[in-house]
Design an enzyme around this catalytic site. Structure first.
Site, PDB file in Angstrom:
ATOM      1  N   TRP A 196     -16.330  11.299  23.170  1.00  0.00           N
ATOM      2  CA  TRP A 196     -15.849  10.346  24.167  1.00  0.00           C
ATOM      3  C   TRP A 196     -14.330  10.202  24.155  1.00  0.00           C
ATOM      4  O   TRP A 196     -13.695  10.061  25.189  1.00  0.00           O
ATOM      5  CB  TRP A 196     -16.550   9.000  23.953  1.00  0.00           C
ATOM      6  CG  TRP A 196     -15.888   7.796  24.571  1.00  0.00           C
ATOM      7  CD1 TRP A 196     -15.527   6.652  23.935  1.00  0.00           C
ATOM      8  CD2 TRP A 196     -15.545   7.604  25.952  1.00  0.00           C
ATOM      9  NE1 TRP A 196     -14.974   5.758  24.828  1.00  0.00           N
ATOM     10  CE2 TRP A 196     -14.970   6.322  26.079  1.00  0.00           C
ATOM     11  CE3 TRP A 196     -15.648   8.406  27.085  1.00  0.00           C
ATOM     12  CZ2 TRP A 196     -14.514   5.812  27.288  1.00  0.00           C
ATOM     13  CZ3 TRP A 196     -15.189   7.892  28.297  1.00  0.00           C
ATOM     14  CH2 TRP A 196     -14.625   6.602  28.393  1.00  0.00           C
TER      15      TRP A 196
ATOM     16  N   HIS B 233     -15.187  17.330  21.023  1.00  0.00           N
ATOM     17  CA  HIS B 233     -15.528  17.088  22.432  1.00  0.00           C
ATOM     18  C   HIS B 233     -16.364  15.810  22.588  1.00  0.00           C
ATOM     19  O   HIS B 233     -17.457  15.832  23.130  1.00  0.00           O
ATOM     20  CB  HIS B 233     -16.258  18.301  23.023  1.00  0.00           C
ATOM     21  CG  HIS B 233     -15.339  19.448  23.268  1.00  0.00           C
ATOM     22  ND1 HIS B 233     -15.260  20.529  22.423  1.00  0.00           N
ATOM     23  CD2 HIS B 233     -14.446  19.671  24.256  1.00  0.00           C
ATOM     24  CE1 HIS B 233     -14.351  21.376  22.895  1.00  0.00           C
ATOM     25  NE2 HIS B 233     -13.844  20.889  24.004  1.00  0.00           N
TER      26      HIS B 233
ATOM     27  N   THR C  10     -88.581  50.418  41.359  1.00  0.00           N
ATOM     28  CA  THR C  10     -87.743  51.376  42.075  1.00  0.00           C
ATOM     29  C   THR C  10     -88.597  52.545  42.559  1.00  0.00           C
ATOM     30  O   THR C  10     -89.397  53.101  41.807  1.00  0.00           O
ATOM     31  CB  THR C  10     -86.624  51.897  41.150  1.00  0.00           C
ATOM     32  OG1 THR C  10     -85.880  50.785  40.684  1.00  0.00           O
ATOM     33  CG2 THR C  10     -85.711  52.858  41.873  1.00  0.00           C
TER      34      THR C  10
ATOM     35  N   GLN D 273      -2.064  28.136  16.614  1.00  0.00           N
ATOM     36  CA  GLN D 273      -1.600  27.105  17.544  1.00  0.00           C
ATOM     37  C   GLN D 273      -0.391  27.616  18.324  1.00  0.00           C
ATOM     38  O   GLN D 273      -0.304  27.429  19.531  1.00  0.00           O
ATOM     39  CB  GLN D 273      -1.227  25.826  16.783  1.00  0.00           C
ATOM     40  CG  GLN D 273      -2.408  25.013  16.306  1.00  0.00           C
ATOM     41  CD  GLN D 273      -3.267  24.471  17.432  1.00  0.00           C
ATOM     42  OE1 GLN D 273      -4.255  25.092  17.788  1.00  0.00           O
ATOM     43  NE2 GLN D 273      -2.878  23.345  17.991  1.00  0.00           N
TER      44      GLN D 273
ATOM     45  N   ASP E 118      -6.936  18.634  30.211  1.00  0.00           N
ATOM     46  CA  ASP E 118      -7.848  19.084  29.165  1.00  0.00           C
ATOM     47  C   ASP E 118      -7.083  19.537  27.925  1.00  0.00           C
ATOM     48  O   ASP E 118      -7.554  19.392  26.805  1.00  0.00           O
ATOM     49  CB  ASP E 118      -8.708  20.232  29.726  1.00  0.00           C
ATOM     50  CG  ASP E 118     -10.054  20.309  29.041  1.00  0.00           C
ATOM     51  OD1 ASP E 118     -10.398  19.380  28.290  1.00  0.00           O
ATOM     52  OD2 ASP E 118     -10.770  21.307  29.251  1.00  0.00           O
TER      53      ASP E 118
HETATM   54 ZN   LIG Z   1     -12.463  19.128  27.764  1.00  0.00          ZN
END
Ligand SMILES: [Zn+2]
Length: 867
Positions: free
Chosen positions: A562, A560, A172, A788, A735
């Site tokens: 079949w 829930h 340098t 219910q 449902d």
């Molecule tokens: Zn259902």
């Protein structure tokens, strides 16, 4: 190089080029001026050795470079190359200033850059860095003094140190340095070594060097800011995620917004600001369109965003910066909320303008709240409001800043700062969009995998268990004649009025005597009864495979499962046929409605929507705020979470060629089916039931006085909205149909529903550490009859009452319901009597106790007797 005359001539002959060129040059200069305040660009004397045309071109190139989101080192490298060439330096290097373990140090970052050197060769690998303390050499001095240096002869400079030269073998002689400053801190030093052809750098070199260094500075600053932002946002993330409840109420995008705003809040210099987030949905949900389509509700005529969305602020995040910092989240803010009441945010959302207003109390176009907005005593004085725009040019929100800290009105600089910030916010939304999309894909994948893991579609042997072509024809279904297979299938499936002694045409049908395999066959039978199999050319093997796969899509859970899926499909069939609702619908509608009903709860997990949003996916990774840990399903679908999943699942089945019972439909017909699936399955979200109640009742009211059946049919079937509303209500009727079944059935099913609820309640208690609501609390099991009755009174009664009013053929359902209500009520009374007896006994005991202790003064003052 061109001489002056020829350049002039060229420019005169090419005015368009001249204009474009000077536009660019001016822009470059303006930018350079903006970025480097102390440099006077008008001082052309210092440029005299550089052709000004070339100069501007370089500057422009650098400015362009800076706009690229490239990495900092690459851009700085380019700047260093230019500067090396302009000041004729042998080489230029960039040292970064950093601190480790509290000790500042300098390290080579870009080393030995020449006008032609390669970036890759100059970029210093972290392993080969030359590192030295900050108090060493001229680079160190530049960093500590934060002043540029010009050293004509290093041998004459006491500060010079040959530490680096010794390592590289370089010699340098002379050098120039320049400190990179960010927020008053030196973040790095640029050093130019050894003037080519001369023994030192001149004052002019120095000026040019400094000028170009301002570019490097901007780049470094940009990078530094981004980096610090990252650091800061990570810090605030940590702070806030642990400290603030706010996050529980924010979605991912909002959280991103919030982080950005929180981080920049100190730069805003205002007392308060609020961000109104705009609803981004372009299309409404079908059920929200019904009232408008029916003419019950005026179509929206209010303000819209430039891209056509209704201006709906669905959430306001309100930041108080004065005194104690505080953040408030206001979901679903009313129109008269102080942040909205003036109409300014709506105006901004509508027009996309930046609005800077002073002394708002005096404004008569926008009426701001004049008194204090809340108990903090905050009063609005000056307001700056601007849109937050994402990269798609959509306005995603409006940011409004209130009261500059020094009390003065907001000025153009505030506008610029806030504009930059809101742009940034818009950008962050985009990043977040991408992020969200990625995650969405990720979640989708999770769910798809889950689906796959849990179930595979109907196998060959399962298919043969119903459509036994191997046995009967000694052939695979694909080699058989459809007509023959229809015959075979019809022969295999039970007849409609005798499915294990039960009739499919009765609402009272009970699935209890039928096996789950038997229900698959009964399901197929109903499609034949509807007459849709032949009509829509459903291949026998596809129908069988689909029905079987739907069965397998239901998990083996308590309620829930079949059986529930089947029952809902069956009740839909019954409502259409026995209830004679079919007359309003086409054969295709009926086909889709029954199919959708079968699918409506597919892949149900036995827990409701609320649970999905609460669920902690991985308890061990305790970053426990709700949003992040919710189940993937909750993240994917906002509302009607489970229903949307059932829908998605059903559509996945439809997308599979070998399972698609709608495979022989035309495109338009198939789209209709898809839409009917949307309506039917989403409609089973009880949360939507209350939205459609009145609309349904209005239809029943309207048709009741019609003397001719034809009139009612026309009134409904000519109006797709009315058809959809009835359809949606039918789904609810299906449902909930268990509640209308014979008491032996209902009493058992109710227990199954309850058992599934209790299981969720147990999960809430154990996994989420929450007390379940009584309905889901098995400790409240004795209250079941009472609950219910409540369920019948508040939800079910309306449905079946209105349906029997609509079609008297549906009355058996309402009768069944009422009978069950009386049974539950009787049980509830037994329970109440028992409870009353216990209560009375307790009271008596207490009184006796009191008598004993108080010596006669029974019950008067229990506390007194103790003291
Ligand atoms: Zn259902």
């Amino acid at each position: 190089m061109a001489d002056k005359d020829s350049v002039e001539k060229y420019l005169e002959n090419n005015p368009q080029f001249a204009k474009e060129y000077f536009d660019k040059k001016l822009r470059a200069e303006a930018l350079s001026a903006a970025f480097s305040a102390p440099v006077d660009v008008k001082d052309t004397a210092s440029f005299k050795d550089v052709n000004s045309v070339q100069e501007a071109a370089i500057i422009f190139e650098l400015v362009q470079e800076m706009q690229k989101p490239d990495c900092m080192e690459k851009t700085i490298h380019k700047v260093l190359q230019r500067v090396a060439s302009i000041i004729q330096a042998d080489r230029v290097s960039y040292y970064i200033n950093r601190s480790r373990n509290g000790i500042p140090e300098l390290a080579t970052c870009l080393f030995d850059v020449t006008p032609t050197s390669k970036y890759e060769a100059n970029l210093v690998d972290p392993q080969t860095e030359i590192v030295f303390p900050i108090d060493m050499g001229i680079v160190g001095f530049t960093a500590t003094s934060k002043k540029p240096q010009n050293v004509p002869d290093v041998t004459q400079n006491k500060k010079f140190c040959d530490f680096v030269d010794k390592q590289t073998g370089y010699k340098t002689k002379c050098l120039l340095t320049f400190p990179m400053i960010a927020e008053k801190e030196c973040i790095g030093v640029v050093m130019a070594l050894n003037k080519i052809g001369q023994d030192h750098f001149t004052a002019e070199d120095e000026t040019l060097f400094h000028k170009y260094m301002t570019f490097a500075q901007v780049v470094a600053l940009q990078y530094f800011t981004a980096y610090m932002f990252n650091v800061e946002s990570r810090r605030s993330q940590v702070l806030l995620w642990s400290a603030s409840k706010v996050f529980e109420e924010l979605t991912d995008i909002e959280r991103q917004f919030h982080k950005a705003l929180y981080t920049v809040r100190i730069y805003l210099q205002c007392e308060r600001y609020s961000v109104g987030l705009l609803d981004m949905t372009k299309e409404k949900e079908f059920y929200d369109e019904w009232p408008v389509k029916l003419g019950d509700v005026e179509p929206y005529k209010g303000p819209k965003t430039p891209d056509g969305r209704e201006v709906i602020f669905y959430k306001i995040i309100d930041y108080l910066l004065e005194g104690k910092e505080e953040i408030k989240v206001i979901p679903g803010p009313p129109a008269d909320h102080w942040a909205l009441v003036s109409g300014l945010p709506t105006y901004v959302a509508e027009n996309g303008f930046i609005c800077n207003m002073m002394n708002v109390a005096a404004d008569d176009f926008f009426t701001f709240q004049k008194e204090a907005v809340d108990d903090t005593g905050f009063v609005i004085k000056n307001v700056l409001s601007l849109p937050i725009v994402n990269k798609k040019e959509e306005i995603v929100g409006v940011a409004t800043f209130y009261n500059r800290k020094d009390g003065k009105p907001f000025d153009e600089h505030d506008e610029q700062i806030t504009e930059a910030m809101t742009q940034f916010l818009g950008w962050s939304v985009l990043v977040c969009d991408t992020y969200d999309r990625l995650n969405r894909m990720e979640w989708r994948k999770d769910i798809a995998q889950e689906m796959l893991m849990y179930q595979t579609r109907c196998t060959k042997s399962e298919l043969q268990s119903i459509l036994n072509t191997n046995e009967k024809f000694d052939a695979e279904p694909e080699d058989c004649d459809q007509k023959e297979m229809y015959k075979l299938l019809k022969a295999t499936c039970p007849v409609a009025d005798n499915v294990n002694g039960e009739s499919l045409y009765l609402f009272s049908f009970s699935d209890f005597p039928v096996t789950e395999h038997g229900l698959i066959k009964a399901g197929i039978r109903m499609f034949f009864e509807l007459g849709v199999v032949e009509k829509f050319k459903v291949p026998a093997e596809t129908l069988t495979r689909w029905m079987y796969t739907v069965r397998k899509g239901y998990r083996d859970i308590t309620y829930h499962n079949w059986r529930h899926g089947f029952n809902v499909g069956h009740t839909m069939f019954c409502l259409l046929q026995t209830g004679r609702l079919r007359k309003y619908y086409s054969d295709l509608d009926a086909f889709a409605m029954v199919a959708a009903a079968f699918c409506h709860d597919i892949d149900h997990r036995g827990t409701n929507n609320l649970y999905q949003t609460k669920q902690v996916k991985d308890v061990s990774s305790c970053v426990c705020f709700r949003g992040a840990s919710a189940h993937p399903l909750a993240k994917l679908h906002g509302s009607s979470i489970m229903e949307r999943h059932h829908l998605e699942y059903s559509k996945t089945l439809m997308a599979e060629e070998t399972l698609n019972i709608f495979c022989n439909l035309q495109k338009r017909q198939f789209e209709t089916v898809q839409h009917l699936f949307d309506v039917c399955i989403i409609a089973t979200d009880l949360a939507l039931y209350f939205k459609k109640r009145t609309m349904f009742q209005n239809i029943v009211n309207a048709t009741e006085p019609m003397p001719e059946e034809k009139e009612a049919i026309a009134y409904i079937s000519n109006n797709p909205v009315r058809k959809e509303i009835i359809m949606a209500m039918m789904m609810t009727g299906c449902d909930l149909s268990a509640i209308t079944k014979p008491w032996e059935v209902q009493s058992k099913v109710a227990l199954m529903v309850a058992a599934e609820f209790w299981e969720q309640g147990d999960l809430e208690r154990s996994v989420l550490d929450q007390q379940p609501i009584p309905m889901m609390d098995r400790n409240c099991a004795e209250q079941l009859p009472k609950m219910q009755c409540g369920f019948i009174d508040f939800v079910c009664s309306f449905v079946y009452k209105e349906f029997s009013r609509f079609h008297k053929e549906i009355t058996p359902m309402f009768d069944g319901l009422n009978y069950n209500r009386s049974q539950w009520n009787a049980q509830a009374e037994v329970y109440n009597a028992k409870m009353k007896a216990i209560e009375d006994e307790k009271k008596k005991l207490e009184e006796e106790e009191a008598k004993k202790a108080g010596g006669g003064e029974a019950g008067k003052s229990k506390t007194c007797t103790i003291c």
